[in-house]
Enzyme design. Structure first.
Site, PDB file in Angstrom:
ATOM      1  CE  LYS A  13      -2.047  -1.175   3.866  1.00 14.73           C
ATOM      2  NZ  LYS A  13      -1.342  -2.455   4.121  1.00 14.73           N
ATOM      3  NE  ARG A  88      -4.481  -1.609   9.550  1.00 14.26           N
ATOM      4  CZ  ARG A  88      -3.382  -1.048   9.055  1.00 14.26           C
ATOM      5  NH1 ARG A  88      -3.329   0.220   8.801  1.00 14.26           N
ATOM      6  NH2 ARG A  88      -2.343  -1.791   8.823  1.00 14.26           N
ATOM      7  NE  ARG A 123       7.840  -2.838   6.158  1.00 16.90           N
ATOM      8  CZ  ARG A 123       6.528  -2.688   6.287  1.00 16.90           C
ATOM      9  NH1 ARG A 123       5.862  -1.957   5.413  1.00 16.90           N
ATOM     10  NH2 ARG A 123       5.873  -3.290   7.262  1.00 16.90           N
ATOM     11  NE  ARG A 156       6.371  -0.846  10.151  1.00 17.27           N
ATOM     12  CZ  ARG A 156       5.280  -0.753   9.397  1.00 17.27           C
ATOM     13  NH1 ARG A 156       5.295  -0.020   8.294  1.00 17.27           N
ATOM     14  NH2 ARG A 156       4.186  -1.383   9.733  1.00 17.27           N
ATOM     15  NE  ARG A 167       1.923  -5.297  10.965  1.00 20.03           N
ATOM     16  CZ  ARG A 167       2.936  -4.929  10.178  1.00 20.03           C
ATOM     17  NH1 ARG A 167       4.144  -5.423  10.377  1.00 20.03           N
ATOM     18  NH2 ARG A 167       2.745  -4.082   9.205  1.00 20.03           N
TER      19      ARG A 167
END
Ligand code: AP5
Length: 210
Positions: A13, A88, A123, A156, A167
């Site tokens: 996203k 969400r 990431r 992160r 998640r």
């Protein structure tokens, strides 16, 4: 144009929001980035959000609804915006609808869970400006350093393998039902997000014009 980007954590996203932002010259609003900045600054909202985020859970609806209502009143949102990470939950989507914001399109980026878990481990994000990179798919010019601001690239906290799985569980339970919500409103466009970044961008741009 007023857009929502839907998709699992790590679906891309933020990556695609950046491309749309360049093409349409409208701001990309990431609730995740706003919350992470609040955590970093140690604000009251940040302190409230931190424990939820670290556990891979959603921050309470009233907190994020407040953030978005404030942000959408800013001048730069007058000609449109891209919402990345909001709504969400059904109550968040309903609050947006009730506030009279007329969303043009909702683009859902679909990526299987297995591909997500693989992606997330690679990431890296800038510790200063929050720009996002990948050790394989989106490398910075100099390893470990942000191209945009020279900040250090870090992983992160919520990209730890177990937190990513948590998640995903939260996504399937709380966020996936939004697909039906927006399909019923005739706003939903689904794109495959498994291709590389450039090919996914082509699919996203085609969905914008559809
Ligand atoms: P948030 O920051 O929004 O996290 P997320 O939705 O889980 O999404 P991500 O930022 O992890 O992923 P993304 O889809 O943007 O993927 P990206 O482009 O980075 O939220 C964090 C937390 O904040 C939540 O868990 C929650 O606690 C809280 N929160 C936020 N909003 C909330 C709300 N509305 N309500 C309640 N709580 C809220 O891509 C991922 C990686 O893959 C990158 O490294 C990228 O380079 C790479 N990549 C992207 N596309 C491709 C591709 N096509 N091929 C290969 N690699 C790719």
């Amino acid at each position: 144009m007023k857009l929502i980007l839907l998709g699992a954590p790590g679906a891309g996203k933020g990556t695609q929001a950046e491309k749309i932002c360049e093409k349409l010259n409208i701001p990309a609003i990431s609730t995740g980035n706003i919350l992470r900045a609040a955590v970093k600054d140690g604000t009251e909202m940040g302190l409230k959000a931190k424990s939820y985020m670290d556990a891979g859970q959603l921050v309470p609806d009233e907190v994020v609804i407040g953030i978005i209502k404030d942000r959408l009143n800013d001048d730069d949102c007058k000609n449109g915006f891209i919402l990345d990470g909001f709504p969400r939950t059904i109550p968040q989507a309903q609050a947006l609808l009730d506030s009279g914001v007329d969303i043009d399109k909702v683009i859902d980026i679909e990526v299987p869970d297995e591909a997500i878990t693989k992606r997330m481990s690679g990431r890296r994000v800038c510790s200063k400006c929050a720009n996002s990179y990948h050790i394989e798919y989106k490398k910075p010019k100099v390893e470990g350093i942000c191209d945009a601001c020279g900040g250090e690239l870090i992983q992160r906290k919520d990209d730890a393998p177990q937190t990513v799985l948590d998640r995903l569980v939260e996504y399937h339970k709380m966020t996936e039902p939004l697909k039906g919500f927006y399909e019923n409103l005739g706003k939903l466009k689904v794109v495959e997000g498994q291709e590389d970044v450039a090919d996914t961008t082509k699919l996203v741009f085609a969905a914008l014009e559809d």
